[in-house]
Design an enzyme around this catalytic site. Sequence first.
Site, short mmCIF file in Angstrom:
data_model
loop_
_atom_site.label_atom_id
_atom_site.label_comp_id
_atom_site.label_asym_id
_atom_site.label_seq_id
_atom_site.Cartn_x
_atom_site.Cartn_y
_atom_site.Cartn_z
N PHE A 6 0.84 -1.19 0.00
CA PHE A 6 0.00 0.00 0.00
C PHE A 6 0.88 1.25 0.00
CE2 PHE A 6 -3.44 2.82 1.66
CZ PHE A 6 -4.38 2.51 0.68
N GLU A 23 0.41 -4.36 -17.13
CA GLU A 23 0.52 -3.09 -17.86
C GLU A 23 1.18 -2.01 -17.00
OE1 GLU A 23 0.82 -1.28 -20.94
OE2 GLU A 23 -0.93 -2.55 -21.35
N GLU A 35 12.48 7.14 -5.88
CA GLU A 35 12.56 6.48 -4.59
C GLU A 35 13.65 7.12 -3.73
OE1 GLU A 35 10.46 4.20 -3.65
OE2 GLU A 35 9.49 3.94 -5.60
N LYS A 52 11.96 -2.71 -18.06
CA LYS A 52 10.80 -2.45 -18.90
C LYS A 52 11.05 -2.85 -20.35
CE LYS A 52 9.30 1.38 -15.95
NZ LYS A 52 9.22 2.84 -15.80
#
Length: 404
Positions: free
Chosen positions: A11, A121, A182, A197
């Site tokens: 979360f 996705e 981050e 990716k």
Amino acid sequence: MSKYKIGLFGFGCVGKGLYETLTTNNDLDAEISKICVKNKDKDRSPIASEKFIFSADEILNDDSINIVVELIDDAEAAFEIVTKSLKKGKAVVTANKKMVAEHLPELIALQKEYNTPLLYEGAVCGSIPIIRNLNDYYASEQITEVKGIFNGSSNYILTKLFQEGQSYDEALKEAQENGFAETDPTLDVGGFDPKFKLSIVIQHAFGISVSPEKIFNWGIQNISDEDIRFAKERNLKIKLVAKATAVNGQLSLLVAPHYIDSDNPLYHVENEFNCVLINGKYAHEQTLIGKGAGSLPTGLAVLADVASLTKEYTYNYAESRNLTVQEDLSEVYLRFDDPENVDLSVFENVSEKFVGQKHGYVIGKISLQNLKGILEKAKEGANVIFTSGKSAEIELSKLTYFYA
């Protein structure tokens, strides 16, 4: 009561984005039943505390949960969760690009063995539906190249460097404060994130599996004031570009900073936006642009996968194309602090060279293997920016200056 019950792992930024986009969407017959997190003491109001659990088994062994959404930052733990979920017949959505890239052949095999779908996705380029387009719209296209800006964090930093004259450290701090990077930004600024990716995109564009370890990556962390000044003198920008190019049965792969001129669509893509350029035999060049970082854009991509699962959508993996991964010669700008660290004899040709009191650079064509050797020797005392490869961004040699 909703037909589709979601068990959510994690979360953080994306998890909160999914929760907001789902709970404010009245058209989807799905709800988050349980949210598995690690920190028991963190305040997550106004969401009811009973939603949160602390054991993965409470989701994995709950027969009422038919969709698992994995959004944690630990790739190996994520792989374990996804594997167990697929084996239990639970459809899965993930946005963990490192996990998918490193285990894609195994994940494809698991989907076939247990007849359970996995969608991801949100793992590639945020809100841009690149996987869906490659899977569906371009299924009959003979793709020759996929390239673009695949990382919103690094693009945000580069925008601040060029448009506002910020230092690298200032731009990085702002990206972190805005949730685009981050606390440890290595995956983004080091070019690892777009490499993961690109590995995933290759599977859907060319039908072959390429481990991320086989893709050369160089990030933006070594970009200096001299590199930026060089670009501005020639009306160029620097963009971190991921590219896969197929020519004559050979596939060249690369993630690295590139000098881009104003004729290139990537030149105008700024801040946290991503851009994917798809080239094919029939449609030629197509451009997709969208936000590649942030809670809501990526949360929406995850939500779109959840919605697709409710309609029994699955990926149709393309048949493998007869391609060989090959490292080829590339034209590069190589800036160095110590000329002793640069062996010019390994360049196939040199179109420009400059050596000053504090730094120097050379522009020429070199193999990736020889380039890696120079960068490893020079460490932080060098930086490379690509200009062209099999498919040119620019031909920098046409813009070179000559020193008497």
